[in-house]
Each structure stands twice: as C-alpha cells, then as structure tokens.
Design a protein around this motif. Structure first.
Motif, PDB file in Angstrom:
ATOM      1  N   GLN A  67      -0.677  52.168  91.944  1.00 27.22           N
ATOM      2  CA  GLN A  67      -1.345  51.133  91.146  1.00 27.22           C
ATOM      3  C   GLN A  67      -0.403  50.574  90.087  1.00 27.22           C
ATOM      4  O   GLN A  67      -0.377  49.372  89.860  1.00 27.22           O
ATOM      5  N   ASN A  68       0.366  51.450  89.449  1.00 27.10           N
ATOM      6  CA  ASN A  68       1.312  50.985  88.433  1.00 27.10           C
ATOM      7  C   ASN A  68       2.373  50.077  89.040  1.00 27.10           C
ATOM      8  O   ASN A  68       2.811  49.122  88.409  1.00 27.10           O
ATOM      9  N   GLU A 107       0.901  46.677  89.376  1.00 20.32           N
ATOM     10  CA  GLU A 107       0.756  46.065  88.049  1.00 20.32           C
ATOM     11  C   GLU A 107       2.109  45.641  87.485  1.00 20.32           C
ATOM     12  O   GLU A 107       2.208  44.612  86.816  1.00 20.32           O
ATOM     13  N   GLN A 108       3.160  46.413  87.740  1.00 21.89           N
ATOM     14  CA  GLN A 108       4.499  46.018  87.294  1.00 21.89           C
ATOM     15  C   GLN A 108       4.939  44.739  88.004  1.00 21.89           C
ATOM     16  O   GLN A 108       5.510  43.840  87.387  1.00 21.89           O
TER      17      GLN A 108
END
Length: 160
Positions: free
Chosen positions: A19-20, A23-24
C-alpha cells in the motif's frame, strides 16, 4: 493461536509495504501535476526532468515537441478544476460501483502503476493523460495515442 498471530505479524508488513508503494507512486503523480500547474506555460519544457525519457519520439508522432504539448494539455485539463488521482484498479472499481461514468480507452500498463486524473466536478476520467510510474518511482508514460489504425495504447517515453 500463536501460529495465527505469528503469520499475521509476518503478513501485515507486506500488506502495508504494498500500500505504501502505491501511495509513494501516487505522490509522484501529485508532484508531477502540481509542478505543471505551478509552472508558467512558456517554461513547461523545463519539467522534462520529471520524466524518464529514453525513447526518441518519431517526427510523424510530433517529435520531442509532443512532450511540451502533452504537458500543456495536462495544465489546461487540471487548471482551476478539482481533481483526484486514482490507480487503474480504483478507476475500474468506481466505474463498476456506479461512482464514475463508463468510458472507453481506460488502459492499464504492464510496466508500472497506471494513474488517472479524475475531474471531481463531473466525475470524468481524463483518459488521454494517464501517468505510468515504474518500480523505480520514475514516470515512464504520460499519454495515450494510436498504435495502429484504430487501436489506442499507452505511449511510453522509456523502454523500462
């Protein structure tokens, strides 16, 4: 019970990392959009450094000047309009849920995460200007075009 807890502890970081990562990549697209909106039209060509460009664009497709044309189109499409940035999967989900209108030519890349701008006033997907971010967090595509007589495809600026 301890085995279940251990498995959960091992899997949770993988889910969070995945998920990160998205998002990045979304942050990179947001930075790209804000840079375009905050740059004077005459200076848009200076934003080429935000893109990974390794392919030469043929003259019959507009040559190197086509990048500035696309950046200008992005600026005009987003200027003074509220927008969201969604991944390809998020766009498809919202279409299936009836939150966005069904539109043709929503393409997905096999070379990175594909993002689309959504005009929140009209819930319109801006299909002509998808942004593809690769696993190295580089923008490798910023538009679609013809790849044959009637077929649309993502136009890559880089081979990888």
């Amino acid at each position: 019970m301890k085995k279940i807890l251990i498995v959960l502890l091992l899997l949770c970081p993988l889910l969070v990392f995945s998920q990160n990562e998205v998002e990045q990549k979304r942050w990179i697209v947001q930075n790209y959009a804000e840079s375009i909106l905050n740059t004077e039209t005459k200076q848009l060509n200076s934003l080429r450094s935000l893109l990974k460009i390794t392919k030469r664009i043929p003259e019959e497709e507009g040559g190197d000047g086509v990048i500035e044309t696309i950046l200008l189109f992005v600026k005009e499409s987003l200027h003074n309009k509220p927008y969201r940035i969604l991944t390809y999967n998020e766009v498809i989900k919202e279409i299936n849920d009836g939150k966005l209108r069904r539109i043709d030519n929503i393409l997905n890349s096999d070379k990175g995460e594909t993002f689309y701008f959504i005009n929140t006033n009209s819930d319109k997907v801006l299909v002509k200007i998808p942004v593809v971010v690769n696993d190295n967090y580089e923008i490798i595509a910023i538009s679609i075009g013809f790849c044959g007589v009637r077929d649309f495809c993502i136009k890559y600026l880089s081979d990888n």
